[in-house]
Scaffold this motif. Structure first.
Motif, mmCIF file in Angstrom:
data_model
loop_
_atom_site.group_PDB
_atom_site.id
_atom_site.type_symbol
_atom_site.label_atom_id
_atom_site.label_comp_id
_atom_site.label_asym_id
_atom_site.label_seq_id
_atom_site.Cartn_x
_atom_site.Cartn_y
_atom_site.Cartn_z
ATOM 1 N N ASP A 39 45.700 53.558 30.329
ATOM 2 C CA ASP A 39 44.576 53.900 31.211
ATOM 3 C C ASP A 39 44.611 53.029 32.466
ATOM 4 O OD1 ASP A 39 43.832 55.674 29.283
ATOM 5 O OD2 ASP A 39 41.846 54.805 28.917
ATOM 6 N N ASP A 40 43.922 53.504 33.522
ATOM 7 C CA ASP A 40 43.846 52.733 34.764
ATOM 8 C C ASP A 40 43.143 51.401 34.505
ATOM 9 O OD1 ASP A 40 45.092 54.737 36.156
ATOM 10 O OD2 ASP A 40 43.220 55.664 36.826
ATOM 11 N N GLN A 41 43.730 50.351 35.003
ATOM 12 C CA GLN A 41 43.199 49.019 34.748
ATOM 13 C C GLN A 41 42.504 48.464 35.992
ATOM 14 O OE1 GLN A 41 46.057 46.403 32.854
ATOM 15 N NE2 GLN A 41 46.994 48.109 31.732
ATOM 16 N N ALA A 42 41.326 47.891 35.777
ATOM 17 C CA ALA A 42 40.542 47.325 36.873
ATOM 18 C C ALA A 42 40.898 45.874 37.138
ATOM 19 C CB ALA A 42 39.049 47.439 36.555
ATOM 20 N N TYR A 43 41.580 45.236 36.172
ATOM 21 C CA TYR A 43 41.869 43.811 36.284
ATOM 22 C C TYR A 43 43.341 43.532 36.039
ATOM 23 C CZ TYR A 43 36.828 43.805 35.799
ATOM 24 O OH TYR A 43 35.496 44.069 35.969
ATOM 25 N N PHE A 44 43.779 42.411 36.575
ATOM 26 C CA PHE A 44 45.155 41.978 36.447
ATOM 27 C C PHE A 44 45.175 40.691 35.630
ATOM 28 C CE2 PHE A 44 49.040 40.186 38.857
ATOM 29 C CZ PHE A 44 49.900 40.706 37.904
ATOM 30 N N PHE A 62 45.265 31.751 31.101
ATOM 31 C CA PHE A 62 45.727 32.915 31.852
ATOM 32 C C PHE A 62 44.874 33.113 33.093
ATOM 33 C CE2 PHE A 62 42.778 34.048 28.501
ATOM 34 C CZ PHE A 62 41.828 34.840 29.136
ATOM 35 N N GLY A 63 45.476 33.766 34.084
ATOM 36 C CA GLY A 63 44.742 34.155 35.267
ATOM 37 C C GLY A 63 44.129 35.531 35.079
ATOM 38 N N LEU A 64 43.036 35.775 35.743
ATOM 39 C CA LEU A 64 42.371 37.076 35.663
ATOM 40 C C LEU A 64 41.758 37.389 37.020
ATOM 41 C CD1 LEU A 64 41.489 39.480 33.907
ATOM 42 C CD2 LEU A 64 39.436 38.172 33.306
ATOM 43 N N THR A 65 42.229 38.470 37.645
ATOM 44 C CA THR A 65 41.737 38.864 38.962
ATOM 45 C C THR A 65 41.406 40.344 38.958
ATOM 46 O OG1 THR A 65 43.911 39.486 39.841
ATOM 47 C CG2 THR A 65 43.265 37.165 40.054
ATOM 48 N N ASN A 66 40.721 40.766 40.002
ATOM 49 C CA ASN A 66 40.571 42.196 40.225
ATOM 50 C C ASN A 66 41.944 42.788 40.534
ATOM 51 O OD1 ASN A 66 37.601 42.471 40.072
ATOM 52 N ND2 ASN A 66 37.628 41.129 41.873
ATOM 53 N N SER A 67 42.056 44.104 40.475
ATOM 54 C CA SER A 67 43.364 44.734 40.666
ATOM 55 C C SER A 67 43.946 44.468 42.041
ATOM 56 C CB SER A 67 43.259 46.250 40.421
ATOM 57 O OG SER A 67 42.289 46.832 41.289
ATOM 58 N N PRO A 71 39.450 37.273 43.334
ATOM 59 C CA PRO A 71 38.840 36.671 42.148
ATOM 60 C C PRO A 71 37.643 37.463 41.654
ATOM 61 C CG PRO A 71 38.276 35.426 44.119
ATOM 62 C CD PRO A 71 39.293 36.437 44.541
ATOM 63 N N LEU A 72 37.366 37.346 40.361
ATOM 64 C CA LEU A 72 36.183 37.977 39.803
ATOM 65 C C LEU A 72 34.937 37.259 40.307
ATOM 66 C CD1 LEU A 72 38.427 39.053 37.890
ATOM 67 C CD2 LEU A 72 36.746 38.898 36.024
ATOM 68 N N ALA A 73 33.814 37.970 40.313
ATOM 69 C CA ALA A 73 32.550 37.346 40.689
ATOM 70 C C ALA A 73 32.233 36.219 39.715
ATOM 71 C CB ALA A 73 31.434 38.382 40.686
ATOM 72 N N GLU A 74 31.611 35.162 40.216
ATOM 73 C CA GLU A 74 31.346 33.985 39.393
ATOM 74 C C GLU A 74 30.484 34.308 38.179
ATOM 75 O OE1 GLU A 74 29.828 30.730 41.619
ATOM 76 O OE2 GLU A 74 31.548 30.618 42.980
ATOM 77 N N ASP A 75 29.595 35.291 38.314
ATOM 78 C CA ASP A 75 28.704 35.623 37.201
ATOM 79 C C ASP A 75 29.241 36.758 36.337
ATOM 80 O OD1 ASP A 75 28.441 37.631 39.068
ATOM 81 O OD2 ASP A 75 26.250 37.692 39.018
ATOM 82 N N GLN A 76 30.501 37.163 36.550
ATOM 83 C CA GLN A 76 31.081 38.261 35.779
ATOM 84 C C GLN A 76 31.340 37.820 34.341
ATOM 85 O OE1 GLN A 76 32.241 41.785 36.758
ATOM 86 N NE2 GLN A 76 31.774 41.545 34.581
ATOM 87 N N THR A 110 44.614 24.029 45.058
ATOM 88 C CA THR A 110 45.649 25.055 45.161
ATOM 89 C C THR A 110 45.599 25.950 43.941
ATOM 90 O OG1 THR A 110 47.276 23.679 44.025
ATOM 91 C CG2 THR A 110 47.194 23.513 46.430
ATOM 92 N N GLY A 111 46.378 27.020 43.978
ATOM 93 C CA GLY A 111 46.412 27.941 42.850
ATOM 94 C C GLY A 111 45.114 28.729 42.765
ATOM 95 N N GLN A 112 44.742 29.142 41.563
ATOM 96 C CA GLN A 112 43.512 29.880 41.368
ATOM 97 C C GLN A 112 42.881 29.410 40.067
ATOM 98 O OE1 GLN A 112 45.336 33.861 40.948
ATOM 99 N NE2 GLN A 112 44.618 33.862 38.834
ATOM 100 N N GLY A 113 41.621 29.766 39.875
ATOM 101 C CA GLY A 113 40.977 29.423 38.629
ATOM 102 C C GLY A 113 41.626 30.155 37.468
ATOM 103 N N VAL A 114 41.546 29.551 36.287
ATOM 104 C CA VAL A 114 42.140 30.168 35.108
ATOM 105 C C VAL A 114 41.129 30.175 33.960
ATOM 106 C CG1 VAL A 114 44.500 29.563 35.721
ATOM 107 C CG2 VAL A 114 43.163 28.005 34.297
ATOM 108 N N TYR A 115 41.345 31.090 33.038
ATOM 109 C CA TYR A 115 40.556 31.195 31.824
ATOM 110 C C TYR A 115 41.396 30.653 30.671
ATOM 111 C CZ TYR A 115 37.631 34.425 34.534
ATOM 112 O OH TYR A 115 36.822 34.989 35.483
ATOM 113 N N TYR A 116 40.717 30.145 29.634
ATOM 114 C CA TYR A 116 41.499 29.636 28.517
ATOM 115 C C TYR A 116 40.746 29.772 27.200
ATOM 116 C CZ TYR A 116 38.796 25.296 29.236
ATOM 117 O OH TYR A 116 37.794 24.382 29.390
#
Length: 310
Positions: A39-44, A62-67, A71-76, A110-116
């Motif tokens: 299916d079409d994915q909204a996130y990368f 891992f990183g998680l961004t919009n397609s 970056p995702l909204a802070e409250d997402q 540098t870089g981007q925020g990550v989730y863990y």
């Protein structure tokens, strides 16, 4: 050293098990019906680890961004699921764990925020990490391997460099002996982790936190300031006789940032590292306590260093 693989792809199916828990997050709750990967994915979902080992308390970042890579909204709010890879494009594999609430580590300089998450990986195989919100989903494959099959191993000994294995005694560049490398430390300003060589620290029976990384020439969007993060942890308290050591990756300066074919420093070759960055914690007995590659949030690094001195 080849360009670091930071988006993992896979084509094989898996039929083995995996269990996960979220660090500071929710336990398994009511599971949503997950869409198939086709299916079409909204996130990368960006996975920058070479491999994940089976065993308890494994870190997955891992990183998680919009397609569009924004970056995702802070409250997402994001729920994470782990599932087996489906055998056909229109099927969905069995959900092994979730929903799990990941912790977010904001970007630093540098870089981007990550989730863990912290995971308990019971069996090897190929799985998917699925990120789900009210607006859509994103998915990527993760390879889980038995430690005995790790790709990271000493070329000389042929043994996998995993927790419980002996560390490789290799000389690293220091302020006293730069080994002819083009740069002792490409961080600006240089870090203070070049006072002692790895082989000297091991011979002296010191616990070691060993970082292999190249701040200036990191090849991933999610690697972030791993050396600067470790430097901050080193300076924030007295770690006793623990030796904090950083080794650059390349012996010669990459031209125009291109790293393919650039010779690596001897220690990287001695350790057989196929990617970067890597961090190893090593006990006073020379045995590897833990290891980490890819994104290195401060919370994870602080945990690994703390375990070494516990």
């Amino acid at each position: 050293m080849d360009r670091r693989q930071f988006i993992r792809t896979a084509t094989l199916a898996a039929t083995t098990g995996l269990v996960a828990t979220a660090c500071g997050g929710a336990a398994d709750g009511e599971r949503a019906e997950l869409p198939p990967s086709s299916d079409d994915q909204a996130y990368f979902v960006q996975l920058a680890s070479l491999e994940l080992l089976t065993g308890p308390e494994r870190w997955l970042a891992f990183g998680l961004t919009n397609s569009d890579m924004s970056p995702l909204a802070e409250d997402q709010e994001v729920d994470i699921y782990l599932r087996r890879v489906a055998t056909t494009p229109d099927e969905t594999g069995e959900v092994i764990a979730g929903p799990l609430t990941p912790t977010f580590s904001p970007a630093v300089d540098t870089g981007q925020g990550v989730y863990y998450l912290q995971t308990a990986l019971e069996e090897p195989g190929l799985f998917e990490i699925v990120a789900l919100t009210e607006s859509g989903f994103g998915v990527n494959a993760i390879q889980v391997v038995d430690p005995s099959n790790s790709q990271v191993r000493s070329p000389d000994e042929g043994e996998p460099l995993i927790p419980g294995a002996m560390a490789v005694s290799a000389q690293t560049a220091t302020v006293e002996e730069d080994l002819g490398v083009f740069s002792l430390c490409t961080q600006d300003p240089p870090c203070g982790m070049h006072e002692v060589s790895l082989d000297e620290a091991l011979a002296a029976g010191q616990p070691v936190v060993m970082m292999f990384a190249t701040p200036q020439f990191c090849q991933t969007a999610v690697c972030g300031p791993s050396v600067a993060t470790l430097e901050t942890i080193r300076e924030e308290e007295d770690w006793g006789d623990v030796a904090f050591i950083h080794s650059e990756i390349y012996a010669e300066e990459p031209t125009g940032g291109a790293v393919a074919g650039v010779p690596v420093v001897p220690a990287v070759a001695d350790w057989g590292l196929p990617t970067e960055p890597w961090l190893f914690t090593i006990g006073a007995d020379g045995v590897i306590v833990d290891r980490l590659d890819g994104p290195m949030p401060v919370e994870i690094l602080r945990d690994l260093v703390g375990n070494l001195t516990a």
